[in-house]
Write an enzyme that holds these catalytic residues in place. Structure first.
Site, PDB file in Angstrom:
ATOM      1  N   ASN A   9      40.725  24.613  21.088  1.00 15.58           N
ATOM      2  CA  ASN A   9      39.716  24.864  20.056  1.00 15.58           C
ATOM      3  C   ASN A   9      39.787  26.339  19.673  1.00 15.58           C
ATOM      4  OD1 ASN A   9      37.476  25.204  18.481  1.00 15.58           O
ATOM      5  ND2 ASN A   9      35.979  24.707  20.085  1.00 15.58           N
ATOM      6  N   LYS A  11      38.195  27.835  17.408  1.00 12.44           N
ATOM      7  CA  LYS A  11      36.888  28.349  16.934  1.00 12.44           C
ATOM      8  C   LYS A  11      37.058  29.161  15.651  1.00 12.44           C
ATOM      9  CE  LYS A  11      35.083  27.957  21.571  1.00 12.44           C
ATOM     10  NZ  LYS A  11      34.156  28.408  22.590  1.00 12.44           N
ATOM     11  N   HIS A  95      29.876  20.217  19.190  1.00 10.97           N
ATOM     12  CA  HIS A  95      30.164  21.361  20.065  1.00 10.97           C
ATOM     13  C   HIS A  95      28.874  22.136  20.310  1.00 10.97           C
ATOM     14  CE1 HIS A  95      31.755  25.099  21.652  1.00 10.97           C
ATOM     15  NE2 HIS A  95      32.867  24.439  21.921  1.00 10.97           N
ATOM     16  N   GLU A  97      28.181  25.158  20.442  1.00 14.80           N
ATOM     17  CA  GLU A  97      27.904  26.288  19.536  1.00 14.80           C
ATOM     18  C   GLU A  97      27.218  25.782  18.275  1.00 14.80           C
ATOM     19  OE1 GLU A  97      31.907  27.757  19.661  1.00 14.80           O
ATOM     20  OE2 GLU A  97      31.559  28.527  21.687  1.00 14.80           O
ATOM     21  N   GLU A 167      31.348  20.200  28.416  1.00 13.48           N
ATOM     22  CA  GLU A 167      31.497  21.658  28.395  1.00 13.48           C
ATOM     23  C   GLU A 167      30.160  22.310  28.751  1.00 13.48           C
ATOM     24  OE1 GLU A 167      34.827  23.026  25.532  1.00 13.48           O
ATOM     25  OE2 GLU A 167      33.074  22.584  24.320  1.00 13.48           O
ATOM     26  N   GLY A 173      33.376  30.714  27.490  1.00  9.63           N
ATOM     27  CA  GLY A 173      33.648  32.102  27.119  1.00  9.63           C
ATOM     28  C   GLY A 173      33.090  33.125  28.096  1.00  9.63           C
ATOM     29  N   SER A 212      36.018  28.031  30.068  1.00  8.01           N
ATOM     30  CA  SER A 212      36.841  29.012  30.784  1.00  8.01           C
ATOM     31  C   SER A 212      38.011  28.392  31.552  1.00  8.01           C
ATOM     32  CB  SER A 212      35.970  29.864  31.720  1.00  8.01           C
ATOM     33  OG  SER A 212      35.017  30.599  30.967  1.00  8.01           O
TER      34      SER A 212
HETATM   35  P1  13P Z   1      36.451  28.894  26.537  1.00  6.57           P
HETATM   36  O1  13P Z   1      37.666  28.194  27.056  1.00  6.57           O
HETATM   37  O2  13P Z   1      36.746  30.134  25.759  1.00  6.57           O
HETATM   38  O3  13P Z   1      35.416  29.078  27.599  1.00  6.57           O
HETATM   39  O4  13P Z   1      35.777  27.889  25.449  1.00  6.57           O
HETATM   40  C1  13P Z   1      35.550  26.561  25.771  1.00  6.57           C
HETATM   41  C2  13P Z   1      35.147  25.836  24.540  1.00  6.57           C
HETATM   42  O5  13P Z   1      34.057  26.005  24.034  1.00  6.57           O
HETATM   43  C3  13P Z   1      36.121  24.911  23.938  1.00  6.57           C
HETATM   44  O6  13P Z   1      35.519  24.104  22.979  1.00  6.57           O
END
Ligand code: 13P
Length: 251
Positions: A9, A11, A95, A97, A167, A173, A212
């Protein structure tokens, strides 16, 4: 037997130049044949990535779609049918976010999931609790409610062609990964919730872990019985690191 899936992803990252570089790196990776690999660039870069990965085994997906499957008057949104037309095969829905920063509700996520399937895209339904929810002992309650939002609306049949991604928000992150045991516990609960409706379908659903994931922790995570691959954020922006994670899924 579930085929492992590793998804990157990207982002809200990338310029035309950095995306071109990443595509070049991806094209040169040695990928295990038994692992399905997909990348999710921003919708702005979908066309570039589809063209750049033509004749590669890596599929392309989008990070979101509109609640309505077909094109229409909805400024700023992209319809699932347009994503299919652009060469996408999958789409992320729900997601964290988007749930937390943009206020997407379970109901909206269920509509996006349905829109994706109506167009023949494979939805990847993202679930996960915040740190406060985990500390309050509400992890399974939150994830059950999020999954239930789609299950109750669309039924277990919808999971014949869908992927689920767990997740934990506190692991995204942050460099904090759920331990393999913590992740497995939630993955097993997700599969159990699906199995309560139909055991055979539940057994076939791939459940990815995200938060992560790096090459160094991927082997242990992917070794758990209900973890069928990963949804990778930061580490997917580096082709070599992403390739190493894909190989870990093939072990
Ligand atoms: P990270 O791998 O940067 O923690 O992000 C995970 C994520 O949100 C994938 O959709």
């Amino acid at each position: 037997m579930r085929r492992p899936l590793v998804a990157g992803n990207w982002k809200m990252h990338g310029t035309r130049a950095s995306v071109a570089e990443l595509i070049e790196g991806l094209r040169h990776l040695q990928l295990p044949g038994d692992v399905e690999v997909v990348v999710f660039p921003s919708s702005l870069h979908v066309g570039q990535v589809v063209a750049g990965l033509e004749s590669s085994v890596i599929a392309v997906g989008a990070q979101d779609c509109a609640v309505d499957p077909m094109p229409g008057a909805l400024t700023g949104e992209v319809a699932a049918s347009q994503l299919l037309d652009a060469g996408c095969a999958l789409v992320l829905v729900g997601h964290s976010e988007r749930r937390l920063i943009l206020g997407e509700s379970d109901a909206v996520v269920a509509r996006k999931f349905a829109a994706a399937q109506a167009c023949g895209l494979l939805p990847v339904l993202c679930l996960g609790e915040t740190l406060a929810q985990r500390e309050a002992g509400q992890t399974l309650e939150v994830v059950t409610r999020q999954l239930g939002g789609v299950l109750e609306e669309l039924g277990i049949g919808a999971f014949v062609s869908a992927v689920v991604a767990y997740e934990p928000v506190w692991a995204i992150g942050t460099g904090l990964t759920a331990s393999a045991q913590q992740a497995q516990e939630v993955h097993a609960a997700i599969r159990q919730q699906l199995a309560a409706e139909n055991a055979e379908i539940a057994c076939g659903v791939r459940i990815l872990y995200g938060g992560s994931v790096k090459a160094v922790n991927a082997v242990e995570l992917f070794g758990m019985p209900d973890i069928d691959g990963g949804l990778i954020g930061g580490a997917s922006l580096n082709a070599d690191e992403f390739g190493a994670i894909c190989r870990a899924a093939g072990n």
